[in-house]
Motif scaffolding. Structure first.
Motif, PDB file in Angstrom:
ATOM      1  N   MET A   1     -20.643  38.807 -43.838  1.00  0.00           N
ATOM      2  CA  MET A   1     -20.007  39.637 -42.835  1.00  0.00           C
ATOM      3  C   MET A   1     -19.600  40.948 -43.482  1.00  0.00           C
ATOM      4  N   PRO A   2     -19.838  42.027 -42.804  1.00  0.00           N
ATOM      5  CA  PRO A   2     -19.402  43.312 -43.361  1.00  0.00           C
ATOM      6  C   PRO A   2     -17.871  43.372 -43.390  1.00  0.00           C
ATOM      7  N   ASP A   3     -17.359  44.262 -44.213  1.00  0.00           N
ATOM      8  CA  ASP A   3     -15.913  44.423 -44.313  1.00  0.00           C
ATOM      9  C   ASP A   3     -15.312  44.814 -42.975  1.00  0.00           C
ATOM     10  N   LEU A   4     -14.141  44.264 -42.685  1.00  0.00           N
ATOM     11  CA  LEU A   4     -13.430  44.611 -41.458  1.00  0.00           C
ATOM     12  C   LEU A   4     -12.732  45.960 -41.590  1.00  0.00           C
ATOM     13  N   PHE A   5     -12.359  46.302 -42.828  1.00  0.00           N
ATOM     14  CA  PHE A   5     -11.605  47.525 -43.093  1.00  0.00           C
ATOM     15  C   PHE A   5     -12.351  48.367 -44.106  1.00  0.00           C
ATOM     16  N   GLU A   6     -12.089  49.665 -44.109  1.00  0.00           N
ATOM     17  CA  GLU A   6     -12.693  50.560 -45.093  1.00  0.00           C
ATOM     18  C   GLU A   6     -11.985  50.321 -46.427  1.00  0.00           C
ATOM     19  N   ASN A   7     -12.741  49.949 -47.452  1.00  0.00           N
ATOM     20  CA  ASN A   7     -12.156  49.610 -48.748  1.00  0.00           C
ATOM     21  C   ASN A   7     -11.376  50.745 -49.390  1.00  0.00           C
ATOM     22  N   ASP A   8     -11.832  51.968 -49.209  1.00  0.00           N
ATOM     23  CA  ASP A   8     -11.191  53.098 -49.886  1.00  0.00           C
ATOM     24  C   ASP A   8     -10.156  53.817 -49.014  1.00  0.00           C
ATOM     25  N   ARG A   9      -9.678  53.148 -47.994  1.00  0.00           N
ATOM     26  CA  ARG A   9      -8.702  53.749 -47.090  1.00  0.00           C
ATOM     27  C   ARG A   9      -7.374  53.004 -47.174  1.00  0.00           C
ATOM     28  N   ASN A  10      -6.294  53.730 -46.966  1.00  0.00           N
ATOM     29  CA  ASN A  10      -4.969  53.129 -46.864  1.00  0.00           C
ATOM     30  C   ASN A  10      -4.598  53.049 -45.391  1.00  0.00           C
ATOM     31  N   TYR A  11      -3.972  51.948 -45.014  1.00  0.00           N
ATOM     32  CA  TYR A  11      -3.550  51.729 -43.631  1.00  0.00           C
ATOM     33  C   TYR A  11      -2.028  51.626 -43.593  1.00  0.00           C
ATOM     34  N   VAL A  12      -1.427  52.252 -42.594  1.00  0.00           N
ATOM     35  CA  VAL A  12       0.022  52.190 -42.421  1.00  0.00           C
ATOM     36  C   VAL A  12       0.323  51.548 -41.075  1.00  0.00           C
ATOM     37  N   LEU A  13       1.543  51.031 -40.957  1.00  0.00           N
ATOM     38  CA  LEU A  13       1.944  50.422 -39.692  1.00  0.00           C
ATOM     39  C   LEU A  13       1.740  51.419 -38.564  1.00  0.00           C
ATOM     40  N   GLY A  14       1.194  50.944 -37.488  1.00  0.00           N
ATOM     41  CA  GLY A  14       0.876  51.808 -36.361  1.00  0.00           C
ATOM     42  C   GLY A  14      -0.610  52.124 -36.270  1.00  0.00           C
ATOM     43  N   ASP A  15      -1.340  51.942 -37.383  1.00  0.00           N
ATOM     44  CA  ASP A  15      -2.794  52.142 -37.316  1.00  0.00           C
ATOM     45  C   ASP A  15      -3.384  51.036 -36.442  1.00  0.00           C
ATOM     46  N   PRO A  16      -4.180  51.404 -35.456  1.00  0.00           N
ATOM     47  CA  PRO A  16      -4.707  50.396 -34.532  1.00  0.00           C
ATOM     48  C   PRO A  16      -5.575  49.333 -35.209  1.00  0.00           C
ATOM     49  N   GLU A  17      -6.196  49.648 -36.329  1.00  0.00           N
ATOM     50  CA  GLU A  17      -7.048  48.673 -37.017  1.00  0.00           C
ATOM     51  C   GLU A  17      -6.253  47.454 -37.497  1.00  0.00           C
ATOM     52  N   LEU A  18      -4.977  47.644 -37.795  1.00  0.00           N
ATOM     53  CA  LEU A  18      -4.164  46.519 -38.273  1.00  0.00           C
ATOM     54  C   LEU A  18      -3.959  45.462 -37.205  1.00  0.00           C
ATOM     55  N   LYS A  19      -4.111  45.832 -35.941  1.00  0.00           N
ATOM     56  CA  LYS A  19      -3.950  44.851 -34.860  1.00  0.00           C
ATOM     57  C   LYS A  19      -5.030  43.774 -34.917  1.00  0.00           C
ATOM     58  N   THR A  20      -6.083  44.019 -35.701  1.00  0.00           N
ATOM     59  CA  THR A  20      -7.133  43.018 -35.887  1.00  0.00           C
ATOM     60  C   THR A  20      -6.555  41.750 -36.512  1.00  0.00           C
ATOM     61  N   ILE A  21      -5.574  41.897 -37.399  1.00  0.00           N
ATOM     62  CA  ILE A  21      -5.021  40.724 -38.080  1.00  0.00           C
ATOM     63  C   ILE A  21      -3.662  40.302 -37.535  1.00  0.00           C
ATOM     64  N   GLY A  22      -2.986  41.162 -36.805  1.00  0.00           N
ATOM     65  CA  GLY A  22      -1.694  40.784 -36.242  1.00  0.00           C
ATOM     66  C   GLY A  22      -0.927  41.991 -35.751  1.00  0.00           C
ATOM     67  N   ASP A  23      -0.005  41.741 -34.842  1.00  0.00           N
ATOM     68  CA  ASP A  23       0.800  42.861 -34.344  1.00  0.00           C
ATOM     69  C   ASP A  23       1.878  43.208 -35.368  1.00  0.00           C
ATOM     70  N   ARG A  24       2.594  44.249 -35.086  1.00  0.00           N
ATOM     71  CA  ARG A  24       3.605  44.769 -36.010  1.00  0.00           C
ATOM     72  C   ARG A  24       4.644  43.702 -36.383  1.00  0.00           C
ATOM     73  N   ALA A  25       5.078  42.914 -35.399  1.00  0.00           N
ATOM     74  CA  ALA A  25       6.079  41.871 -35.648  1.00  0.00           C
ATOM     75  C   ALA A  25       5.520  40.780 -36.555  1.00  0.00           C
ATOM     76  N   LYS A  26       4.283  40.375 -36.338  1.00  0.00           N
ATOM     77  CA  LYS A  26       3.660  39.337 -37.167  1.00  0.00           C
ATOM     78  C   LYS A  26       3.525  39.818 -38.606  1.00  0.00           C
ATOM     79  N   LEU A  27       3.099  41.058 -38.790  1.00  0.00           N
ATOM     80  CA  LEU A  27       2.982  41.605 -40.141  1.00  0.00           C
ATOM     81  C   LEU A  27       4.347  41.638 -40.824  1.00  0.00           C
ATOM     82  N   ALA A  28       5.391  41.989 -40.082  1.00  0.00           N
ATOM     83  CA  ALA A  28       6.749  42.007 -40.639  1.00  0.00           C
ATOM     84  C   ALA A  28       7.185  40.604 -41.051  1.00  0.00           C
TER      85      ALA A  28
END
Length: 70
Positions: A1-28
């Motif tokens: 399977m190809p990567d779900l996220f760009e390896n050389d990118r940083n993601y911060v809370l609020g980035d829509p891509e993070l919703k792939t693994i969980g919402d803000r509350a779940k990540l917290a």
């Protein structure tokens, strides 16, 4: 399977891509319980590296064809 996220990118809370693994509350919750993907805490900002997210996602992979085989 190809990567779900760009390896050389940083993601911060609020980035829509993070919703792939969980919402803000779940990540917290995961951060509080020291579960989930690796992260950086820079002051009040939480940063996830794409390569860490991909490594964590791969570790969650379940292959039904391999269940029961050891």
């Amino acid at each position: 399977m190809p990567d779900l996220f760009e390896n050389d990118r940083n993601y911060v809370l609020g980035d829509p891509e993070l919703k792939t693994i969980g919402d803000r509350a779940k990540l917290a919750q995961w951060r509080h319980k020291m579960k989930g993907p690796a992260f950086y805490k820079l002051g009040r900002k939480v940063v996830y590296r794409g390569s860490d997210l991909n490594a964590w996602a791969e570790a969650q992979r379940i292959d039904p064809a391999r269940q029961g085989q050891r």
